[in-house]
Structure formats: C-alpha cells, structure tokens
Design a protein around this motif. Structure first.
Motif: not given
Length: 329
Positions: A242-261
């Motif tokens: 789903f997160f195929t583009e680099r910028k999309d994967l950056e957004t996925a990592l941002d989502m994961i960070m928001l989850w742990y926060r």
C-alpha cells in the motif's frame, strides 16, 4: 458569505490587523499575504476586497448585501481582478492586461482590487512591470499578492507592500475545519497531525487513501503486541504493497509515531488528547502492556527509521529492521 469570525478562528493576528486598518480607513494600497496553502490567505483577501468595495461598511464588516459585496463574494465583481499563473508562471502580458483594465475607471465604485495568487511565480519581466504599477497606482486600488514563499519575490516589491504572515493551522483547528468540510472525524484528527497544510491534509482523503492507510498501520501495531509472528506477514502483504512510494512510507512512519505517542498519553492520563480517537480501548491495553521505557525505545526506533528513509535507505530492509526493534523486550 464569509465573515471575519471565520478568519479569526485560524488567523487571529491577521484578522485583527486588517479589521483595525479597515475601521480607520487605513488599508495599505498593497499587501503580501505569506503562508502555507490552506491557511486562509484567499479568505483574507476576499474579506479585504469586500470591505474595500462595500458601500455600507459597518466598522470592519462589509454589509454583504450591497451589489459590490454580492458580486465580490460570488467572484463576479467587474472591479476585482484575479491573476494566476498561466502555465508555470505569471507572464508580463497578464500584468499588461491588468494595467489596461485599471486604466479605465472602476465600473462600480471608482475602486479596483487585484488579487495575485502564487505571486512568487511571476516572471522577471512581469515582476518588474508590476513593480511600476505598485509605485504609481492609478486611482484607488487595493493589491493583495499571495505567496507561500516571499523570499522568491523581488526585494523591491517586498519593500512596497505590507507583509502579513499566516501561521500554520494548529492541529485542533485544522481537524475542526476538515470535519466542517465533511471529512470523517477520525481521519480528520490524523490528517491534521500529519501536515499543517490544510490543502495537503485534504489531498490525503483522495480515494480514501488516509482511511485505508490508517487501518493498515493500526493492524501492524496491533499485531506487534497480539500476534508478533504475524507482523512480518502484515508488513509484506498489507503495509508495503500500500505504501509503495517513499513519501507514502514516510507518512506511514509518522502514523506509527503518532500511535505510540497516543499510548504514552494514555499512560499519563491524557486520553482527551489522543489522535486515534476511535482506538481508545486498544491504546489503553497497550498502555498497560508497554513500559514507558519500552515506549521511549519504540518512539526512538521509529524516528531513526524516518531519518534513515529520508537518507535513501532501502525501504523494505529498513521496515524489517524497524519491526525487529519494536519487538525487542
């Protein structure tokens, strides 16, 4: 019809300056509105134009009923001219046409307004032509030049206009605005934390991208706790495709960070501040299962992965290594 109250909610300082100038009949002849997309520059320009042209102004408030107000609000006022880039740039011929329009007396009130969108994209000849216009306006005129980056504009133009800076929307205000526009609340809360640019936030909703991406990230962080062995399958079969583009994967990592926060917020009793507003039960369970030390390590791991991704690390290997760190005790 739009009102100053709408601008006050997101840009109180700008609204205050413009309203005070209007009340005192001290509007500058030229303004530069600088700020990110979606921060209210066009709204402020439209309100200033309405007030400048209104026949029945009350304080700073246009009456919204006279012909000038109605035409300005509808975008059909003959004395309001909007310039946008013709292709990649605003061309000198567009400025010449504007000057020709201004050489004729205002059709309605003797006043004219010109609003320049993406003013930093003027060609050099167009910028120099506009400069002469700013120095010698023909009659009563109001100019508003809108830009995301005033540093790309001629210093001589900057020196002849009053600069007003539009600050990024606070996440809470951006979320409320997205909900007001009809976007789902749970995705609006997330989008408003992923970008401070309202236009970029709205773009995340295209083809339900943020809704699908959000669900895939939630599945991954849930598997890491409940079914750690399945998390690699989730990564390779659900997340990476789903997160195929680099910028999309950056957004996925941002989502994961928001989850742990959010998990951390649950631990310290700040549940009213969580971003994943429909996941309180899952967040609460993880808050009980993860120590603050482990949470700190997880957040650091995600930040390290985000930094490495920006430095062109291989995405799949990077995500596999991140899962290993997140699974560590």
């Amino acid at each position: 019809m739009q009102h100053w109250q709408e601008l006050e909610q997101t840009q109180p300082a700008v609204a205050r300056v413009l309203q005070n100038s209007i009340r005192r009949s001290r509007l500058a002849h030229a303004y530069i509105f600088e700020g990110g997309r979606g921060t209210g520059k066009k709204l402020a320009a439209q309100l200033a134009a309405q007030a400048f042209l209104c026949r029945n102004l009350s304080g700073a408030d246009p009456c919204l009923a006279c012909p000038e107000c109605r035409r300005a609000a509808s975008g059909n006022h003959p004395d309001v001219h909007v310039l946008r880039p013709d292709g990649a740039v605003i061309k000198v011929d567009q400025i010449r046409e504007l000057k020709r329009e201004f050489s004729m007396r205002g059709m309605e009130s003797g006043r004219k307004v010109y609003l320049v969108e993406e003013a930093d994209k003027m060609s050099a000849s167009a910028a120099n032509s506009l400069l002469k216009f700013l120095e010698e306006p023909d009659g009563e005129a109001l100019a508003v030049l809108m830009t995301v980056n005033s540093r790309l504009m001629l210093p001589t133009i900057l020196s002849r206009a009053q600069m007003l800076s539009f600050v990024p929307l606070p996440p809470e205000a951006a979320a409320r605005e997205l909900v007001r526009k009809g976007y789902p609340e749970k995705e609006a809360y997330l989008a408003s934390r992923l970008t401070s640019d309202l236009t970029e936030a709205e773009a995340l909703f295209g083809e339900e991208w943020i809704s699908q991406g959000r669900e895939k990230v939630i599945q991954l962080v849930d598997d890491l706790i409940r079914k750690p062995r399945d998390s690699y399958i989730t990564l390779h079969e659900t997340v990476m495709p789903f997160f195929t583009e680099r910028k999309d994967l950056e957004t996925a990592l941002d989502m994961i960070m928001l989850w742990y926060r959010d998990v951390l917020r649950m631990q310290v009793g700040q549940s009213e501040q969580i971003v994943f507003i429909d996941q309180e039960d899952s967040l609460s369970k993880q808050a009980f299962q993860l120590s603050q030390g482990k949470l700190g390590n997880n957040l650091q791991a995600v930040m390290d992965a985000r930094r490495r991704l920006s430095a062109n690390a291989a995405p799949q290997l990077l995500m596999e290594q991140l899962l290993l760190r997140l699974q560590e005790g």
